[in-house]
Scaffold this active site. Structure first.
Site, PDB file in Angstrom:
ATOM      1  N   CYS A  15      -5.442  -3.004   3.225  1.00  0.00           N
ATOM      2  CA  CYS A  15      -5.083  -2.814   4.630  1.00  0.00           C
ATOM      3  C   CYS A  15      -6.277  -2.882   5.594  1.00  0.00           C
ATOM      4  O   CYS A  15      -6.832  -3.949   5.807  1.00  0.00           O
ATOM      5  CB  CYS A  15      -4.323  -1.498   4.775  1.00  0.00           C
ATOM      6  SG  CYS A  15      -3.366  -1.333   6.309  1.00  0.00           S
ATOM      7  N   LYS A  35      -8.917   3.249  -2.140  1.00  0.00           N
ATOM      8  CA  LYS A  35      -9.305   2.697  -0.843  1.00  0.00           C
ATOM      9  C   LYS A  35     -10.583   3.354  -0.332  1.00  0.00           C
ATOM     10  O   LYS A  35     -10.694   4.577  -0.297  1.00  0.00           O
ATOM     11  CB  LYS A  35      -8.167   2.909   0.152  1.00  0.00           C
ATOM     12  CG  LYS A  35      -8.341   2.249   1.506  1.00  0.00           C
ATOM     13  CD  LYS A  35      -7.088   2.501   2.349  1.00  0.00           C
ATOM     14  CE  LYS A  35      -7.171   1.861   3.716  1.00  0.00           C
ATOM     15  NZ  LYS A  35      -5.943   2.156   4.509  1.00  0.00           N
ATOM     16  N   GLU A  71       0.838  -1.193   0.000  1.00  0.00           N
ATOM     17  CA  GLU A  71       0.000   0.000   0.000  1.00  0.00           C
ATOM     18  C   GLU A  71       0.880   1.253   0.000  1.00  0.00           C
ATOM     19  O   GLU A  71       1.898   1.313   0.701  1.00  0.00           O
ATOM     20  CB  GLU A  71      -0.875  -0.018   1.257  1.00  0.00           C
ATOM     21  CG  GLU A  71      -1.724   1.216   1.483  1.00  0.00           C
ATOM     22  CD  GLU A  71      -2.444   1.189   2.834  1.00  0.00           C
ATOM     23  OE1 GLU A  71      -3.354   2.008   3.019  1.00  0.00           O
ATOM     24  OE2 GLU A  71      -2.087   0.352   3.698  1.00  0.00           O
TER      25      GLU A  71
END
Length: 272
Positions: free
Chosen positions: A158, A121, A45
Site C-alpha cells: 500500500c 509492513k 492488505e
C-alpha cells in the site's frame, strides 16, 4: 520456470470477522480456479480483518492471530487443496502481550501449502489525517524477493508505493513481478495517485506491478496490474471482483532490452 503464468487478484471487501473473510476467500478461490485456472491468487492488505474507520481499536486488536493461527492454517489448506500459490494480508498478533498494536503482515503460501515468506509492513500510513502507527507496529526489514515457478516475485504494501526506494530494493534483488496488497483509502486525488504511482514503479523498474485493493466503504477498489512498459493489463472497478493478469517473462526481457534504465543508473551520483 514457466514463461507465462496467470495471476488472479481477488478485489474484496473485508468484513472485519476472520471467519467471514475466510469463507469469502474460499468461495473466491473456488471461482478463480474454476474459471481461470490461476497459478497465483492475491488478496488485499489486511484481508483477514479490516474494520471501518472509527471502529474501536480494541475490536480490531481482538481479531489478531499468530502465523500458526486458524486463518493462516485454513488458507494454507486452500493453497494445498487447489495446487495454487496464495498471497494475502492479515492482522498478526505481536509478541509482547502488553503491546496494543498488531503487525500488518502479508504471507506468501506455495502450492504445497507451505509458508514461503512473510512480510511486516515497514512504512506506516501516517498521512492524510490517518495514523496507522497508533495501531500497527512497523516491521524492520524489506521483503526479500523469492524465486517461484513464475518468476522472481517482490512485494510491498500500500503506502509503500510512495517510496521509490522500496520498489527499487525489490528490483535490485532481481524481482520481475512486484505484488502490492493494499487498502487504499478514498479521498481527493487518491485514485489519481494510486494509478500514477503504480505505473511509475512499473516503468522505472521494468517490472510487472500487481496491486490488489480492498473495496469497502473506506477504500477505492480499482485494483490494477501494469506491465513493465506501464501498460494496464487488468483493471477493476469499485466493487468485489476477480481480475486476471497474464504474466509473460519474455515481455520483461524485451522491455529491459529496449529500456535499460535500471542498468543505466549511476548510483555514485545519487544522494539517498
Amino acid at each position: 520456470m514457466q514463461r507465462q503464468s496467470t495471476f488472479v487478484m481477488a478485489q474484496m471487501a473485508s468484513e472485519g470477522s476472520p471467519e467471514v473473510n475466510l469463507e469469502k476467500a474460499k468461495k473466491a478461490i473456488e471461482k478463480a480456479v474454476s474459471l481461470y485456472h490461476p497459478d497465483v491468487v492475491i488478496f488485499p492488505e489486511l484481508y483477514m480483518s479490516l474494520f471501518p474507520s472509527g471502529t474501536a481499536h480494541e475490536i480490531a486488536l481482538a481479531t489478531a492471530q499468530p502465523l500458526d493461527g486458524p486463518f493462516v492454517i485454513q488458507m494454507r489448506e486452500q493453497a494445498r487443496q487447489h495446487g495454487i500459490w496464495l498471497i494475502f494480508g492479515m492482522n498478526e498478533a505481536v509478541e509482547a502481550s502488553d503491546d496494543h498494536r498488531n503487525y500488518n503482515t502479508t504471507l506468501v503460501i506455495n502450492s504445497e501449502g507451505e509458508i514461503v515468506s512473510t512480510y511486516r509492513k515497514t512504512h506506516l500510513y501516517d498521512a492524510f489525517g490517518y495514523k496507522e502507527s497508533d495501531t500497527i507496529k512497523a516491521g524492520d526489514r524489506f521483503f526479500e524477493p523469492i524465486e517461484t515457478p513464475f518468476g522472481k516475485i517482490g512485494l510491498f504494501v500500500c503506502y509503500e508505493v510512495r517510496f521509490p526506494e522500496v520498489a527499487r530494493y525489490q528490483r535490485s534483488k532481481g524481482a520481475d513481478i512486484i505484488v502490492m496488497p493494499t487498502a487504499w483509502m478514498a479521498g481527493k486525488l487518491k485514485s489519481h495517485h494510486f494509478r500514477t504511482l503504480i505505473t511509475a514503479r512499473a516503468i522505472e523498474n521494468t517490472v510487472y506491478m500487481l496491486a490488489c485493493d480492498q473495496c469497502n466503504a473506506d477504500t477505492i477498489g480499482e485494483s490494477v496490474a501494469v506491465d513493465p512498459m506501464g501498460v494496464p493489463i487488468a483493471s477493476g472497478g469499485e466493487s468485489e471482483e476477480l481480475l486476471v493478469a497474464r504474466i509473460d517473462l519474455d515481455r520483461v526481457e524485451a522491455v529491459r532490452a529496449k529500456l535499460p534504465a535500471y542498468k543505466d543508473r549511476r548510483p555514485e551520483l545519487y544522494t539517498i
